[in-house]
Design a protein around this motif. Structure first.
Motif: not given
Length: 62
Positions: A21-31, A40-45, A49-56
């Motif tokens: 969990v910590n590794g995933l959190d760090k990887a997402i924050a770094d990305a 990149l515009p914040q809205g695109l980011i 992220l929302h699209g990936h969360a929806h797919a999962q």
């Protein structure tokens, strides 16, 4: 991302799960930080992220 509140599972988590969990959190924050630095515009980011969360979520409930 120092303003993020960490949520803790109601039951104790194994060290392996906690490390994952910590590794995933760090990887997402770094990305996200890298994407912001690249301009990149914040809205695109957020949209990506929302699209990936929806797919999962769809995979989990299917």
């Amino acid at each position: 991302m120092s303003n993020v509140t960490r949520l803790h599972h109601a039951l104790p988590m194994s060290p392996d799960i906690s490390a994952a969990v910590n590794g995933l959190d760090k990887a997402i924050a770094d990305a996200v930080d890298a994407a912001k630095a690249a301009g990149l515009p914040q809205g695109l980011i957020v949209g990506l992220l929302h699209g990936h969360a929806h797919a999962q979520t769809h995979i989990m409930v299917s």
